[in-house]
Design an enzyme around this catalytic site. Sequence first.
Site, PDB file in Angstrom:
ATOM      1  N   LYS A   1       0.968  -1.042  -0.051  1.00  0.00           N
ATOM      2  CA  LYS A   1      -0.072   0.079  -0.051  1.00  0.00           C
ATOM      3  C   LYS A   1       0.790   1.213  -0.034  1.00  0.00           C
ATOM      4  O   LYS A   1       0.712   1.958  -0.830  1.00  0.00           O
ATOM      5  CB  LYS A   1      -0.970   0.019   1.154  1.00  0.00           C
ATOM      6  CG  LYS A   1      -1.806   1.128   1.229  1.00  0.00           C
ATOM      7  CD  LYS A   1      -2.581   1.325   2.521  1.00  0.00           C
ATOM      8  CE  LYS A   1      -1.750   1.888   3.550  1.00  0.00           C
ATOM      9  NZ  LYS A   1      -2.419   2.292   4.857  1.00  0.00           N
TER      10      LYS A   1
ATOM     11  N   ASP B   1      -6.234   1.044   1.125  1.00  0.00           N
ATOM     12  CA  ASP B   1      -6.529   1.306   2.325  1.00  0.00           C
ATOM     13  C   ASP B   1      -7.807   0.804   2.854  1.00  0.00           C
ATOM     14  O   ASP B   1      -8.440   0.040   2.133  1.00  0.00           O
ATOM     15  CB  ASP B   1      -6.157   2.889   2.625  1.00  0.00           C
ATOM     16  CG  ASP B   1      -7.299   3.501   2.112  1.00  0.00           C
ATOM     17  OD1 ASP B   1      -8.144   3.346   1.217  1.00  0.00           O
ATOM     18  OD2 ASP B   1      -7.345   4.795   2.534  1.00  0.00           O
TER      19      ASP B   1
END
Length: 316
Positions: free
Chosen positions: A184, A202
């Site tokens: 991420k 996320d």
Amino acid sequence: MKKTASTKKTASAKKAVPAKKAAPAKKAPAAKKITVAPKKATARIKGAAPAKTVVHPPSGESRTALVRRARRINRELAEVYPYAHPELDFTNPFQLVVATVLSAQTTDLRVNQTTPALFAKYPTPEDLAAANPEEVEEILRPCGFFRAKTKSVIGLSRALVADFGGEVPGRLEDLVKLPGVGRKTAFVVLGNAFGRPGITVDTHFQRLVRRWQWTAETDPDKIEAAVGALFPKSDWTDLSHHVIWHGRRICHARKPACGACPIAPLCPAYGEGETDPEKAKKLLKYEKGGFPGQRLNPPQAYLDAGGEPAPPLRAG
């Protein structure tokens, strides 16, 4: 002809038997009223409240229909959030990777309040690599988990100095080797510091793509692959911004503001949150002077909710 006694008795017996009443017909259950999302939710914020039942999810949606619906949602969000960008303040790749690591388990606003002091004292990887951990912990205390985050940012700074000459690498396989950096964080850096497409999965992104039935996956890596297959690679970075901004402002985890949502007609989960336009307006999240991170004029939904155009927050 005279009636016999037996005939009379039979006739009287027939008269004595009461007729059976017909069983009352069962009432048919009232038809359940099905309500669809308003054609344009933002246009109805000042109008009459829509009815409050959930839109049925797509039934037997084909792969082609899913791709078309997903891409239309992204186009609609691009109109609502034309200036969507990372809401972490940074001026170079080093600041972005550090800020992204610090953003775990806290808000971008809190990180933006903390990093100016950190970068003023330690402007380069070399400076942070040689820092006293106790001094860094004191600066990072407001971010929460400050001891673990101190270890990560000092560790990644040392790795940058030792392995990459003090420069943030521009490849996924190199970034994920840095302490505290996962896929991420790596895609945030690649997409926004190097212009290389990536999907940032996320918590907001995960929640929304499942609500929209783009995928039923729960593993971030599988979500990334499933959603990425619906869009051209060139769209991935902006798509991430659009979805994350929408999740922070309208499509909240506990009570989404369905009545103020610009993509309500395309959302299978419409009705999970507040559908009344006036009540939904109050659920929109924005800050004084504009909603979080917005640099220019906010969309009409936020102006209706009492927001004001925000001044520029940062460059880049």
